[in-house]
Scaffold this active site. Structure first.
Site, PDB file in Angstrom:
ATOM      1  N   GLY C  11       5.874 -28.009  51.732  1.00 38.24           N
ATOM      2  CA  GLY C  11       6.073 -27.797  50.333  1.00 38.24           C
ATOM      3  C   GLY C  11       6.516 -29.241  49.834  1.00 38.24           C
ATOM      4  O   GLY C  11       7.231 -29.998  50.660  1.00 38.24           O
ATOM      5  N   ARG C  72      -0.517 -27.202  53.527  1.00 33.80           N
ATOM      6  CA  ARG C  72      -0.353 -26.466  54.934  1.00 33.80           C
ATOM      7  C   ARG C  72      -1.441 -26.509  55.557  1.00 33.80           C
ATOM      8  O   ARG C  72      -2.358 -25.486  55.030  1.00 33.80           O
ATOM      9  CB  ARG C  72       0.482 -25.221  54.674  1.00 33.80           C
ATOM     10  CG  ARG C  72       1.805 -25.349  54.212  1.00 33.80           C
ATOM     11  CD  ARG C  72       2.521 -24.071  54.023  1.00 33.80           C
ATOM     12  NE  ARG C  72       3.574 -23.959  52.641  1.00 33.80           N
ATOM     13  CZ  ARG C  72       4.685 -24.581  52.864  1.00 33.80           C
ATOM     14  NH1 ARG C  72       5.107 -25.014  53.924  1.00 33.80           N
ATOM     15  NH2 ARG C  72       5.632 -24.407  51.778  1.00 33.80           N
ATOM     16  N   ASP C 103      10.285 -28.578  59.181  1.00 40.05           N
ATOM     17  CA  ASP C 103      10.189 -28.503  60.609  1.00 40.05           C
ATOM     18  C   ASP C 103       8.818 -28.056  60.924  1.00 40.05           C
ATOM     19  O   ASP C 103       8.436 -28.430  62.119  1.00 40.05           O
ATOM     20  CB  ASP C 103      11.291 -27.404  61.034  1.00 40.05           C
ATOM     21  CG  ASP C 103      10.862 -25.971  60.134  1.00 40.05           C
ATOM     22  OD1 ASP C 103      10.610 -26.002  59.137  1.00 40.05           O
ATOM     23  OD2 ASP C 103      11.397 -25.122  60.968  1.00 40.05           O
ATOM     24  N   THR C 126      12.594 -31.631  52.273  1.00 39.15           N
ATOM     25  CA  THR C 126      12.502 -30.203  51.917  1.00 39.15           C
ATOM     26  C   THR C 126      13.677 -30.195  50.978  1.00 39.15           C
ATOM     27  O   THR C 126      14.802 -30.492  51.209  1.00 39.15           O
ATOM     28  CB  THR C 126      12.651 -29.350  53.066  1.00 39.15           C
ATOM     29  OG1 THR C 126      13.124 -28.042  52.667  1.00 39.15           O
ATOM     30  CG2 THR C 126      13.568 -29.895  54.174  1.00 39.15           C
ATOM     31  N   ASP C 128      15.297 -27.522  50.874  1.00 38.00           N
ATOM     32  CA  ASP C 128      16.255 -26.479  51.319  1.00 38.00           C
ATOM     33  C   ASP C 128      17.400 -26.958  52.109  1.00 38.00           C
ATOM     34  O   ASP C 128      18.386 -26.390  52.529  1.00 38.00           O
ATOM     35  CB  ASP C 128      15.413 -25.201  52.418  1.00 38.00           C
ATOM     36  CG  ASP C 128      14.672 -24.596  51.322  1.00 38.00           C
ATOM     37  OD1 ASP C 128      14.836 -24.637  50.220  1.00 38.00           O
ATOM     38  OD2 ASP C 128      13.568 -24.030  52.088  1.00 38.00           O
ATOM     39  N   ASP C 130      17.893 -27.613  55.429  1.00 41.56           N
ATOM     40  CA  ASP C 130      18.279 -26.706  56.524  1.00 41.56           C
ATOM     41  C   ASP C 130      17.645 -27.317  57.723  1.00 41.56           C
ATOM     42  O   ASP C 130      17.166 -26.727  58.610  1.00 41.56           O
ATOM     43  CB  ASP C 130      17.867 -25.279  56.214  1.00 41.56           C
ATOM     44  CG  ASP C 130      16.375 -25.098  56.036  1.00 41.56           C
ATOM     45  OD1 ASP C 130      15.888 -26.203  55.531  1.00 41.56           O
ATOM     46  OD2 ASP C 130      15.965 -24.092  55.905  1.00 41.56           O
ATOM     47  N   ARG C 172      14.652 -19.679  51.328  1.00 36.13           N
ATOM     48  CA  ARG C 172      14.101 -18.554  51.980  1.00 36.13           C
ATOM     49  C   ARG C 172      15.127 -18.189  53.252  1.00 36.13           C
ATOM     50  O   ARG C 172      15.345 -17.209  53.395  1.00 36.13           O
ATOM     51  CB  ARG C 172      12.692 -18.673  52.495  1.00 36.13           C
ATOM     52  CG  ARG C 172      11.954 -17.445  52.120  1.00 36.13           C
ATOM     53  CD  ARG C 172      10.246 -17.737  52.084  1.00 36.13           C
ATOM     54  NE  ARG C 172      10.075 -18.114  50.734  1.00 36.13           N
ATOM     55  CZ  ARG C 172       8.813 -18.127  50.318  1.00 36.13           C
ATOM     56  NH1 ARG C 172       7.844 -18.469  51.225  1.00 36.13           N
ATOM     57  NH2 ARG C 172       8.645 -18.630  49.094  1.00 36.13           N
TER      58      ARG C 172
END
Lengths: 323, 323, 323, 323
Positions: C11, C72, C103, C126, C128, C130, C172
């Site tokens: 992403g 991807r 990741d 990213t 996110d 995380d 997510r």
């Protein structure tokens, strides 16, 4: 007209890229070859010219500045400069021009067109909104919103400290940025070249206010106010109200850049589209403007800086709403 | 501690409102009465103090400036001023204080606490990020993003015209705003008080560049650079490179205002929450900071302006990335 | 290592361009040839690779998205795909790779490096936040500020109408965007995957509130909350509080784009710089992170999605500050 | 007319606060008492009315939402509701009303005025810009700029991934937001209620594009398009072009909030000023609009939703410029 050139000239303004994009794509749509000319008339003289297609203008509608760069060319004032420029167009077969810029650029275009019979179309690209024949100029709406956002921020700190702020916005000959941004930010005073600045009245209203309470006050000054810019005004105020916590902020060049607003992208797109239509339809040597929601075409010679009369209503609104 | 006061002092910074909100709501949650004190120590002396509840701080987390207003109080330097301030707290039973401000405000708090045994907690509220004991200060992230947005706009016009721009950002004693905003906007040169400014080297690199091509160059200067601000630097450059198209832009007070960023709202909220926790847990006369992701408490006496050594890595990055 | 490739994968996230710029310029500075690989591993397999220099990355530090595009790649999961990719690198002599992604992209890199002995460096890109081993990921700060600005706007209309708004933000597997943007906008409730969502407690608190007064309430939900996203939560609430004026807003992909914040540009620049340093210094197959203000290097194998424990303090702050 | 009330009604829109401010200050300037009525006609019925002065409207010109809150009142449709509302005005001596809202609110005002002889002035406050008699409505310019900024961000991620995005903007009956934001962001297709949506043509143009290259395409849909919103359009596309990487984004309520643009603050200020002038000059039961740069007054009865014909030029521009 089969091959056209497009250039941006004079001070840059947000939305110029949207106009270039519209010229290129509309030209291509009608089967014209379109050439980009770098740095205004300078690139025309220095032969910095390249062919453009739909992809050359992909993803630029939202960009500030101008991908064609811009400049003020001294050489184009000279017959030799214009002759050289003409040679560079001729050898490519370019037989039409779109000039995005201000009144100075239009005068150059008119002269060039008179001499060499290459039709020119002008698009009003200036943040100052002071061109006759159009309610809108490309870049004004963005510039004035940039000014408003900046003054909103200054208002935060002015309120926190009970300060008197004098903010200078662009506008060497016209007070539109000052007038619009001043009303929109609730400025207590707005000093513009179009109206006589009565400094004594300003001082006495500030003095009055200071007597009653802490002096929080926002003054927006156009750089071209007949009294001078923010520094000049501040000097007088500091002398006459030495206890006021007075600060100056000159917004400067941030007003020229940034991603254009929706309005600037729209009018630039419409004007660019109609510039090519003009060339195709033989409507030569005009500036494309928008007046009362309709496209408006005036001879380049008439597209001069317009000192418009500011409506009495607006001045009343300034006075009443900031009270 | 049963009744606490909260005030903002010194230069305002975005996020102060979020901190005030956190203090009020955390205090109320723990059953404390919370009082807002207007205009920093001035309001304490002039008895401009009012009780606050959850609703007083509704809808302010996103506002720039400070609803409590701020000031630098001379009277609080004098024993009489502090004595008067104490009387005003005492008569309401206020027995704890949260001060949001810079190192000057903390020194006042420490002195006050020594004299009158009212525990004080300091929260670092300054856009300059130059307080020892905390990786973050309330307002820095917003100020630096405001600077970045402004410089991005200037870059648009600098590129359009091939100009050399000298942009001055805030930072009288610290170059953090200049360093961060300069790297983030790809500035070619960054002049800060923490490093020696070698003006000859700057001039010769500009001269070198000018020889090779048009001179587009962005110099970001902290107002506190030992060589002076943007105007001083521009004067030298104009003398030495008279042909460069050189412009100055001083961002000024727009850097203090505006809606705070997520980060500033978050750290202000966390610090405000922990300030009340400190008062409840008897951790008195400390500044609440965040160091390495953990809350960090240092004595107010030590919460001074910290001239930090700028890492070699960063300076290398400036040099390499702008090349 | 003499020739390196750089790609963005997975992403997209704001700041990826700043990282690419840093890799290219640091590589060039050290005399390396640097190649851009389009669309992540897909371009590596399809041989969409081109040499980059300082000018290729001019004026991109402020742009959202990624000039290298991203994807991807399913083929890269297959040995044939990786073999083909290797051939394309080998024929150019590329002997080092920088992968900017999440990741999943790192796992691919590790596998590739094991098989073909081309050292890989990962940069955490990213929104996110995380990824284990770094306090920051490229794009998070921008995404969370975009969310905050959007929610501020929703708050305006929620307040005007006394409405209950349920806003879904990205995340997510991780609730960081929800948690940070929720605290920063004063959300009354924040539902995240890291904590058990007690829907009955939520309903009863809303019911309680509705009894006392008009129900203005802002709920921020991470898309990956175990109870579902905003639509699922809204359905339950509408059933149980049929009189509430309930609205849903799913912020969606606006959180991925936009000009990166100062912080994201900075960390991307630092990480890009250090990625090249790693390749030069033989520190292979690591992810470059920043932990406690210092560069931190962990084996790519360990750079997995990290379900971090949300601090108790933060959850308390959510509860107390929104009260 | 000596005492006037002001209220905001229907959907909120940015700039309503600027209009309220103008009404209050202009009223005060002319010696009128001005009353704020909360939550539109609901507050009139429930007697939630309070006197306002210059300070009540300080620092609100830049705020989104409406400090008077807004609502859609069912009770005002009933004679009893209106009678009660009248009593509440009468007991305070309020003998003039300014209603800021949409066509539904104006119909209510007209009915009320017919029954009770309290003159009403309407100001067009709606983001949809679909009111007859005015080129501008308060809030449209802000909403469309919010949409543009959001779509610019989506464009970043669409480009990075070569995706087909379908973005839904507000506009239940009118496609102005879609049309303006779509042109300004270079959307390839714009679906609006004013024109017949030929879904087969859309599908075949997408299919054509997909054959030639990766399918990056931006479709902007007005929520009121006769074919349905973004989700409905996406469903069809996904069925017919299963290999396209298709995403939906519904901008939703973020379009209603936010600090108003310069234009919205200006027109709101002008309209508010002239609303009071109308009441003072006996120009009753009109809507104040701006047409061709001049104030324009039409009977409230005529201030209905206007399905305007979209100019052929504009549709051509959409088609040509996105090519």
């Amino acid at each position: 007209v089969t091959k056209i050139g497009v250039l941006t000239s004079g001070g840059d303004s947000p939305g110029m890229n949207a106009a270039v994009r519209a010229v290129v794509r509309t030209g291509n749509y009608h089967g014209l070859e379109v050439y980009g000319i770098m740095r205004g008339y300078s690139g025309m003289i220095e032969d910095d010219i390249f062919q453009m297609d739909s992809r050359s203008v992909a993803n630029i509608i939202q960009r500030g500045g101008t991908i064609l760069k811009t400049a003020r060319s001294k050489d184009f004032f000279e017959p030799e400069g214009r002759a050289k420029a003409y040679e560079n167009l001729k050898k490519r077969g370019i037989n039409g021009l779109v000039i995005i810029g201000g009144d100075g650029s239009f005068r150059g275009a008119q002269k060039f067109s008179n001499e060499f019979d290459i039709p020119c179309i002008g698009l009003p690209g200036t943040i100052d909104k002071d061109i006759a024949g159009s309610d809108f100029t490309i870049g004004f709406d963005t510039a004035v919103n940039t000014a408003v956002e900046a003054i909103d921020k200054i208002r935060d700190t002015a309120d926190a400290h009970d300060r008197l702020f004098i903010v200078e916005v662009m506008g060497r000959d016209a007070g539109y940025i000052a007038l619009h941004s001043g009303i929109a930010t609730g400025a207590e005073n707005i000093l513009i070249p179009e109206t006589k600045t009565d400094i004594e009245e300003l001082i006495s209203s500030l003095t009055e206010k200071e007597k009653r309470k802490k002096l929080v006050n926002l003054i927006v000054v156009a750089e071209g106010d007949e009294y001078g810019g923010a520094n000049e005004v501040a000097e007088i105020i500091k002398k006459r109200l030495p206890n006021a916590d007075t600060r100056v902020c000159i917004l400067g060049h941030i007003q020229r850049g940034g991603s254009p607003t929706c309005l600037d992208r729209l009018i630039a797109s419409r004007m660019g589209y109609h510039a090519v239509e003009c060339l195709l339809n033989g409507r030569f040597n005009v500036m494309v403007g928008i007046l009362n929601n309709k496209m408006n075409y005036i001879p380049l010679d008439n597209a001069i800086k317009a000192k418009q009369k500011i409506s009495e209503d607006w001045l009343k609104i300034v006075k009443i709403l900031a009270s």
